[in-house]
Design a protein around this motif. Structure first.
Motif, PDB file in Angstrom:
ATOM      1  N   GLY A   1      -5.723 -14.722 -55.666  1.00  0.00           N
ATOM      2  CA  GLY A   1      -6.458 -13.753 -54.865  1.00  0.00           C
ATOM      3  C   GLY A   1      -6.764 -12.470 -55.605  1.00  0.00           C
TER       4      GLY A   1
ATOM      5  N   ASN B   1     -10.220 -10.532 -56.545  1.00  0.00           N
ATOM      6  CA  ASN B   1     -10.425  -9.120 -56.207  1.00  0.00           C
ATOM      7  C   ASN B   1     -10.971  -8.353 -57.402  1.00  0.00           C
ATOM      8  OD1 ASN B   1      -9.523  -9.446 -53.596  1.00  0.00           O
ATOM      9  ND2 ASN B   1      -7.439  -8.729 -54.013  1.00  0.00           N
TER      10      ASN B   1
ATOM     11  N   SER C   1     -10.446 -21.453 -49.810  1.00  0.00           N
ATOM     12  CA  SER C   1     -11.095 -20.712 -50.892  1.00  0.00           C
ATOM     13  C   SER C   1     -11.369 -21.560 -52.120  1.00  0.00           C
ATOM     14  CB  SER C   1     -10.248 -19.492 -51.290  1.00  0.00           C
ATOM     15  OG  SER C   1     -10.404 -18.457 -50.360  1.00  0.00           O
TER      16      SER C   1
ATOM     17  N   TYR D   1      -8.601 -10.033 -50.928  1.00  0.00           N
ATOM     18  CA  TYR D   1      -7.425 -10.889 -50.766  1.00  0.00           C
ATOM     19  C   TYR D   1      -6.135 -10.064 -50.739  1.00  0.00           C
ATOM     20  CZ  TYR D   1     -10.181 -15.130 -51.686  1.00  0.00           C
ATOM     21  OH  TYR D   1     -11.087 -16.153 -51.621  1.00  0.00           O
TER      22      TYR D   1
ATOM     23  N   LYS E   1      -2.878  -9.171 -52.132  1.00  0.00           N
ATOM     24  CA  LYS E   1      -2.319  -9.325 -53.470  1.00  0.00           C
ATOM     25  C   LYS E   1      -0.843  -9.729 -53.457  1.00  0.00           C
ATOM     26  CE  LYS E   1      -1.292  -4.371 -54.021  1.00  0.00           C
ATOM     27  NZ  LYS E   1      -1.579  -3.167 -54.842  1.00  0.00           N
TER      28      LYS E   1
ATOM     29  N   GLU F   1      -3.294 -17.638 -49.472  1.00  0.00           N
ATOM     30  CA  GLU F   1      -4.058 -16.387 -49.490  1.00  0.00           C
ATOM     31  C   GLU F   1      -5.418 -16.549 -48.797  1.00  0.00           C
ATOM     32  OE1 GLU F   1      -5.297 -19.033 -52.098  1.00  0.00           O
ATOM     33  OE2 GLU F   1      -3.452 -18.014 -52.707  1.00  0.00           O
ATOM     34  N   ASP F   2      -5.970 -17.782 -48.808  1.00  0.00           N
ATOM     35  CA  ASP F   2      -7.243 -18.004 -48.140  1.00  0.00           C
ATOM     36  C   ASP F   2      -7.091 -17.979 -46.623  1.00  0.00           C
ATOM     37  OD1 ASP F   2      -5.762 -20.342 -48.205  1.00  0.00           O
ATOM     38  OD2 ASP F   2      -7.347 -21.577 -49.077  1.00  0.00           O
TER      39      ASP F   2
ATOM     40  N   LEU G   1      -6.656 -14.250 -45.631  1.00  0.00           N
ATOM     41  CA  LEU G   1      -7.947 -13.543 -45.665  1.00  0.00           C
ATOM     42  C   LEU G   1      -8.797 -13.938 -44.461  1.00  0.00           C
ATOM     43  CD1 LEU G   1      -9.923 -11.703 -47.194  1.00  0.00           C
ATOM     44  CD2 LEU G   1     -10.733 -13.724 -48.410  1.00  0.00           C
TER      45      LEU G   1
END
Length: 607
Positions: A76, A80, A147, A163, A165, A172-173, A176
């Motif tokens: 992620g 970013n 993602s 995302y 961090k 992480e997807d 988000l």
């Protein structure tokens, strides 16, 4: 022409770099409108040098190729870093280990440009293994986007800060996606935009990093988006992993360190809990209801695709249901479709059907308004005019997922001798608020039937919801259509006749859904009607004839017994055992003789 920025994060990805570039160059979307941003997270193989080599080679064909490198900051945070350089309205996050189909980016960007401003993300469909999560077959709305390949509205993802961090990789997807929804945005699934994602070397492959990362992320997401009981359950579930057998070396050791990772980060996630009242899904280790068939493997067609006729039966006063059913037909990823709509008792659907005829989506559209003749005769009228080599039904209160026809046709092409192919389906308990306009809520999803084809069993009872079956048209030409005397179970009678001499095949993936009443009183009344028609259908079946050998009959009896009874102990081995046992052997024949005398006496008393 719109510009598109694509972000890619690499880590020891050398073998995927060249195929990724080559698939972009095969795109219908012009590469001259694409900016490529690569972030390498400290690869120790030849990834970085190959990226630079190909960037020099193809620099004239892309608008921009930018390469950044540094330490491994995670998936992620790597994206970013690229996001800070993005200039266009849309920002595509992509894995390096995938290849685009020729129309992927063109379809994806067109969908995004035509969508409402509140939609913030559009996810591509993955092959050979489609992600099994549920999405709405009518609106294509989904609760979270993978993602692996997803297009974002740049303004939306910047507004929420990109995302998280603190989640290094996996989950992480979902975080988000949940944060976008927490800010009021919607998410879409775009099945017609396809990428071939080489994520698994084999079905059901266990990947240690994915297992560890996704379980840790699940607990942390519960801390931010779950109810308090879901937070507590998350910690219990994680501790429970120490009790299950290890699936890879040093699993418990890695779980131990992962638990301290969770404890260290959980306070931050608890202090930054969701702001809205939206519900966020947690289903044990999943986040959303899943469709069975996670590792059903797609393969490209190796021959010309046959024309498929989809027959939709409807009646006046059901415009809302019909509109949704036709939308799910329009969303099919399979291209060669003939749409046949038969309306029993009027022509109220004419304009709606003609609108679909004018969209250019189908090879043919046939509308059949009928006098009030009943759904069997209306269905037979549609069967008579259908020209497809293959046919399937979709009653107006049922829905297809976008890959329904594609999957069934693909299986039939592997063996054209099959009479029919059928998939799994969700039975959806539906609470109806108003019929016109069509307002409802789906309460419970379940897969009731997952039975492999068994000729004896389908002759015994119906386990094939009508919309699940794709069959050869020549079966209709040989055996006819619906029996007009059956207002219910007419589809069962059809499958019995079509299966007399031809085999069916089950595809173990959910590809459609059908609705049943949510209220128990309505469900009981519906079952009573079906029970009444069961005997009527059986009477019709008694008129059918099929030639079987004694061996066939015995095998079918064994198959039927095995399917119907939980415990099935053959009598012959038990009898042989009894005759070999002293004491029991001396009693066996007198008892058997007495049993037959009692049966004869009972028969005489009845007469």
């Amino acid at each position: 022409m719109k510009y598109l920025d694509i972000s890619v994060v690499t880590y020891n990805s050398e073998k995927w770099v060249k195929p990724f570039f080559e698939s972009l160059l095969r795109q219908n979307f012009p590469c001259s409108c694409i900016r490529l941003y690569f972030r390498d997270n400290g690869s120790v193989d030849g990834t970085l040098s190959l990226l630079k080599e190909l960037a020099n080679k193809f620099s004239s064909q892309f608008l921009l190729i930018h390469i950044d490198c540094g330490g491994n900051v995670g998936f992620g945070e790597g994206h970013n870093s690229n996001l800070r350089r993005v200039e266009s309205d849309f920002f595509l996050v992509s894995n390096i280990d995938l290849e685009f189909e020729a129309s992927s980016l063109e379809v994806l960007l067109k969908t995004a440009e035509e969508d409402a401003p509140e939609v913030a993300a559009w996810e591509c469909r993955q092959k050979p293994f489609e992600h099994p999560k549920h999405y709405d077959p009518v609106t294509s709305e989904t609760l979270w986007c993978s993602s692996a390949c997803v297009l974002f509205r740049t303004a939306a993802i910047r507004k929420i800060g990109g995302y998280e961090k603190r989640i290094f990789m996996y989950g992480e997807d979902v975080e988000l996606s949940y944060r976008l929804r927490d800010h009021g945005y919607q998410l879409r699934y775009v099945p017609k935009s396809v990428v071939w994602h080489h994520s698994y070397e084999e079905p059901n492959q266990i990947k240690p990093l994915q297992f560890l990362g996704s379980t840790q992320a699940n607990v942390l997401l519960r801390c931010r988006y779950g109810r308090w009981d879901e937070v507590f359950l998350g910690f219990c579930m994680y501790l429970g992993l120490f009790l299950v057998p290890s699936q890879f070396p040093r699993q418990r050791r890695q779980l131990f360190f992962g638990f301290f990772h969770i404890i260290r980060r959980a306070p931050f996630f608890l202090l930054t809990r969701k702001k809205s009242r939206r519900k966020f899904g947690f289903r044990l280790w999943d986040y959303e209801m899943t469709r069975e068939g996670a590792f059903y493997e797609h393969s490209p067609y190796k021959q010309d695709a046959p024309l498929v006729s989809i027959i939709v039966r409807t009646t006046p006063g059901r415009s809302g249901r019909l509109r949704e059913a036709l939308t799910s037909v329009d969303a099919q990823t399979y291209r060669r479709i003939e749409l046949v709509v038969a309306e029993d008792g009027g022509d109220s659907a004419r304009q709606m059907v003609m609108n679909h005829a004018g969209c250019g989506r189908f090879e043919g559209v046939i509308y059949l308004p009928q006098a009030k003749v009943g759904r069997c005769i209306a269905g037979n009228a549609a069967l008579a005019v259908a020209t497809g080599e293959l046919i399937c039904f979709l009653d107006d209160d049922d829905l297809f997922y976008a890959d329904h026809v594609e999957i069934l046709v693909g299986e039939w092409l592997k063996n054209k001798k099959l009479g029919a192919v059928y998939g799994l389906a969700f039975e959806v308990k539906t609470k109806i608020k108003t019929y016109e306009p069509w307002v409802y809520s789906n309460e419970v999803y379940s897969v009731v039937y997952r039975q492999k084809f068994n000729r004896a069993l389908i002759w015994h009872h119906n386990y094939l919801p009508i919309q699940t079956v794709l069959f050869r048209r020549d079966l209709y030409l040989k055996h006819g259509g619906f029996d007009a005397q059956l207002d219910n179970l007419e589809d069962w009678n059809l499958w019995v006749r079509y299966s007399l001499h031809d085999d069916f095949l089950m595809v173990p993936k959910v590809t459609s859904l059908y609705r049943v009443p949510c209220a128990s009183t309505q469900a009981v009344e519906r079952q009573k009607v079906l029970d009444d028609y069961y005997s009527k259908a059986q009477e019709k079946h008694s008129e059918l004839r099929v030639e079987l050998s004694p061996t066939d009959v015995l095998k079918m009896a064994e198959d039927l017994s095995r399917e119907l009874y939980l415990v099935n102990v053959p009598a012959h081995p038990l009898r042989a055992l009894a005759l070999r046992t002293p004491g029991i052997r001396s009693l066996y024949h007198p008892l058997r003789h007495m049993y037959h005398l009692l049966r004869k006496a009972r028969g005489r008393s009845r007469s």
